[in-house]
Scaffold this motif. Structure first.
Motif, PDB file in Angstrom:
ATOM      1  N   GLY A  71    -102.962  38.224 115.827  1.00  0.00           N
ATOM      2  CA  GLY A  71    -101.215  38.736 116.363  1.00  0.00           C
ATOM      3  C   GLY A  71    -101.214  37.462 116.678  1.00  0.00           C
ATOM      4  O   GLY A  71     -99.428  37.330 116.753  1.00  0.00           O
ATOM      5  N   ALA A  72    -100.421  36.671 117.946  1.00  0.00           N
ATOM      6  CA  ALA A  72     -99.589  35.799 117.981  1.00  0.00           C
ATOM      7  C   ALA A  72     -99.647  34.764 117.554  1.00  0.00           C
ATOM      8  O   ALA A  72     -98.830  34.207 117.172  1.00  0.00           O
ATOM      9  CB  ALA A  72    -100.832  35.353 119.563  1.00  0.00           C
ATOM     10  N   VAL A  73    -100.882  33.962 116.595  1.00  0.00           N
ATOM     11  CA  VAL A  73    -100.876  33.356 115.315  1.00  0.00           C
ATOM     12  C   VAL A  73     -99.993  34.356 114.527  1.00  0.00           C
ATOM     13  O   VAL A  73     -98.556  33.405 114.463  1.00  0.00           O
ATOM     14  CB  VAL A  73    -101.368  32.667 114.195  1.00  0.00           C
ATOM     15  N   PHE A  74     -99.819  34.989 113.808  1.00  0.00           N
ATOM     16  CA  PHE A  74     -99.211  36.130 112.310  1.00  0.00           C
ATOM     17  C   PHE A  74     -97.395  36.064 113.392  1.00  0.00           C
ATOM     18  O   PHE A  74     -96.245  35.712 112.623  1.00  0.00           O
ATOM     19  CB  PHE A  74     -99.388  37.058 112.976  1.00  0.00           C
ATOM     20  N   ALA A  75     -96.957  35.994 114.872  1.00  0.00           N
ATOM     21  CA  ALA A  75     -95.947  36.555 115.295  1.00  0.00           C
ATOM     22  C   ALA A  75     -95.371  34.912 115.048  1.00  0.00           C
ATOM     23  O   ALA A  75     -93.952  35.297 115.244  1.00  0.00           O
ATOM     24  CB  ALA A  75     -96.085  37.103 116.891  1.00  0.00           C
ATOM     25  N   CYS A  76     -95.776  34.561 115.460  1.00  0.00           N
ATOM     26  CA  CYS A  76     -94.981  33.095 115.290  1.00  0.00           C
ATOM     27  C   CYS A  76     -94.784  32.212 114.035  1.00  0.00           C
ATOM     28  O   CYS A  76     -94.068  32.140 114.468  1.00  0.00           O
ATOM     29  CB  CYS A  76     -96.234  32.023 116.468  1.00  0.00           C
ATOM     30  N   ILE A  77     -95.743  32.781 113.071  1.00  0.00           N
ATOM     31  CA  ILE A  77     -95.408  32.105 112.100  1.00  0.00           C
ATOM     32  C   ILE A  77     -94.329  33.202 111.076  1.00  0.00           C
ATOM     33  O   ILE A  77     -93.238  32.644 110.906  1.00  0.00           O
ATOM     34  CB  ILE A  77     -96.504  32.357 110.843  1.00  0.00           C
ATOM     35  N   ARG A  78     -94.049  34.280 112.032  1.00  0.00           N
ATOM     36  CA  ARG A  78     -93.360  35.261 111.231  1.00  0.00           C
ATOM     37  C   ARG A  78     -91.831  34.570 112.241  1.00  0.00           C
ATOM     38  O   ARG A  78     -90.818  34.922 111.314  1.00  0.00           O
ATOM     39  CB  ARG A  78     -93.748  36.761 111.447  1.00  0.00           C
ATOM     40  N   ILE A  79     -91.920  34.947 112.856  1.00  0.00           N
ATOM     41  CA  ILE A  79     -90.236  34.215 113.726  1.00  0.00           C
ATOM     42  C   ILE A  79     -90.229  33.563 113.146  1.00  0.00           C
ATOM     43  O   ILE A  79     -88.701  32.503 113.055  1.00  0.00           O
ATOM     44  CB  ILE A  79     -90.742  34.718 115.127  1.00  0.00           C
ATOM     45  N   ARG A  80     -90.628  31.982 112.938  1.00  0.00           N
ATOM     46  CA  ARG A  80     -90.566  30.697 112.912  1.00  0.00           C
ATOM     47  C   ARG A  80     -90.116  30.961 111.662  1.00  0.00           C
ATOM     48  O   ARG A  80     -88.885  30.154 110.696  1.00  0.00           O
ATOM     49  CB  ARG A  80     -91.062  29.491 113.249  1.00  0.00           C
ATOM     50  N   SER A  81     -90.975  31.159 110.804  1.00  0.00           N
ATOM     51  CA  SER A  81     -90.844  30.943 109.161  1.00  0.00           C
ATOM     52  C   SER A  81     -89.640  32.124 108.808  1.00  0.00           C
ATOM     53  O   SER A  81     -88.687  32.001 107.942  1.00  0.00           O
ATOM     54  CB  SER A  81     -91.780  31.532 108.605  1.00  0.00           C
ATOM     55  N   GLY A  82     -89.243  33.148 109.369  1.00  0.00           N
ATOM     56  CA  GLY A  82     -87.762  33.310 109.164  1.00  0.00           C
ATOM     57  C   GLY A  82     -86.704  33.265 109.846  1.00  0.00           C
ATOM     58  O   GLY A  82     -85.742  33.607 109.189  1.00  0.00           O
ATOM     59  N   VAL A  83     -86.487  33.024 110.907  1.00  0.00           N
ATOM     60  CA  VAL A  83     -85.209  31.999 111.243  1.00  0.00           C
ATOM     61  C   VAL A  83     -84.857  30.635 109.827  1.00  0.00           C
ATOM     62  O   VAL A  83     -83.605  31.192 109.075  1.00  0.00           O
ATOM     63  CB  VAL A  83     -85.212  30.881 112.034  1.00  0.00           C
TER      64      VAL A  83
END
Length: 422
Positions: free
Chosen positions: A60-72
């Motif tokens: 979950g932590a990896v998915f959240a970090c990737i989702r946030i930074r790639s979303g920006v």
């Protein structure tokens, strides 16, 4: 045949990939499936979990970090700008890259999908590659993302870069530097970026094993294992009956929270600690914070708010730190990569790529506005200088410097007109 067709067309005459013989001996690797199995074993962490881009995203932590930074990166508009003169900027809507980054980078992706995919590759593997499809006169027609695991890069004797791409049919294609858009993350040699999941393998592997442990624990009814004691001797049938009765009780469901009845003087003694006793939840928090550290994301943005005041004065300062040290790094990597690989300085040296940072809804707009107001109030900046910092065109009456408010009276008293009137 175009370069795009040559690379991606299926050909019956394609040569198979070269077989790989492990240096330490063993079975000869002759297929992609066998090679994948070898790579999976090499990606195994010390705790036993296999860590690659697929398994890492299950955390979950990896998915959240990737989702946030790639979303920006995906959601910010990427514009191609032209310097008309020293102060004036305009959108280069007549340039081919404007259409690519605002309408259609290739035949199947939108600009946000393309940028998000490339950014995910950059975050996980440290490198992101795209084939530059050019037309007549070198005009860029599209960008085709290439999976980083299929691309290798080497630096030639003349300092240029040479890329080797392996197609799905096994053919290896050599690509020159001018044919590839290469975004490089944190790097030691300046040619290849470092893989985050490679360096964070132990932390991610520990998180995977802890989640597996938790799933097994709750699947067994979240009850600790133990031993049944009988004052006498129990036969095989009696042992099996007691075991089935206890397993049925521990499975939860309709038996949950009911009283456990032990017959014939049988007693139960706990032998192992519960998940809470071994601080399982605390360990999960530590791994979550470590993963956030690897990806440069404040813990509170992925749901860990326990230490939300550890940086600055609270969540606002942590978010601003994320924009300054993580997001800005991503945007600069994209802008400089596009300027280097896609914009020709010889034909038009005034073109440059620029993300519209004003579109950052969660940016610290209040602080920026207060800074501009202070600089304008004290005559440090003119309105046009502020507009230039915001990448906006100047206004006709915008070159004025306002006098400081507490100096206005002094200037009036010392003026020649004031002395004559007195």
């Amino acid at each position: 045949m175009s370069l795009f067709s040559f690379l991606f067309a299926h050909s019956d005459t394609a040569q198979p990939a070269a077989s790989v013989q492990p240096s330490s001996g063993g079975q000869l690797v002759t297929s992609s499936d066998e090679l994948r199995q070898v790579m999976l074993v090499e990606g195994q962490s010390h705790v036993g979990a296999v860590v690659n881009d697929t398994t890492a995203m299950r955390v979950g932590a990896v998915f959240a970090c990737i989702r946030i930074r790639s979303g920006v990166v995906a959601n910010l508009p990427l514009q191609i700008k032209r310097r008309v003169d020293e102060r004036t900027r305009e959108n280069a809507t007549d340039h081919a890259l404007w259409r690519i980054f605002t309408r259609r980078p290739n035949k199947w992706q939108t600009p946000s999908q393309f940028k998000r995919m490339m950014q995910v590759h950059l975050l996980l593997r440290g490198n992101a590659y795209s084939l530059i499809v050019r037309g007549v006169g070198g005009r860029v027609l599209g960008l085709v993302p290439l999976h980083p695991d299929r691309v290798s890069v080497e630096q030639c004797d003349d300092w240029t870069l040479e890329y080797t791409y392996q197609t799905k049919t096994g053919r290896q294609v050599k690509l020159e530097q001018k044919e590839v858009l290469h975004l490089v993350g944190l790097s030691i040699d300046g040619v290849r970026g470092l893989s985050v999941i490679g360096y964070a393998r132990e932390t991610i592997g520990l998180s995977l094993e802890m989640e597996r442990h938790g799933a097994v624990t709750f699947r067994n009814g979240a009850r600790p294992s133990g031993v049944l004691k009988h004052p006498g001797q129990v036969g095989p049938e009696g042992k099996e009956f007691l075991k089935e009765s206890l397993d049925d009780y521990r499975s939860g469901g309709s038996q949950e929270a009911k009283v456990l009845i032990l017959e014939e003087g049988v007693s139960f003694e706990q032998m192992s600690l519960s998940a809470e006793d071994v601080q399982w939840m605390e360990s999960r928090k530590f791994t979550r914070s470590d993963i956030a550290m690897f990806f440069g994301v404040p813990p509170h943005m992925i749901g860990d708010t326990e230490k939300s005041t550890s940086w600055g004065s609270g969540l606002e300062q942590q978010t601003q730190g994320f924009l300054t040290f993580s997001v800005e790094d991503d945007l600069t990597t994209w802008e400089e990569g596009i300027n280097l690989s896609l914009l020709d300085e010889t034909s038009d040296p005034h073109l440059y790529a620029r993300f519209k940072r004003q579109a950052l809804v969660r940016g610290d707009i209040k602080t920026r506005r207060e800074y501009y107001q202070s600089m304008l109030q004290w005559g440090v900046l003119s309105p046009n200088e502020v507009r230039r910092m915001e990448d906006e065109n100047p206004r006709i009456d915008g070159d004025i410097y306002y006098p400081p408010p507490n100096m206005t009276a002094s200037l009036d008293e010392g003026s020649p007109d004031k002395d004559k009137s007195s």
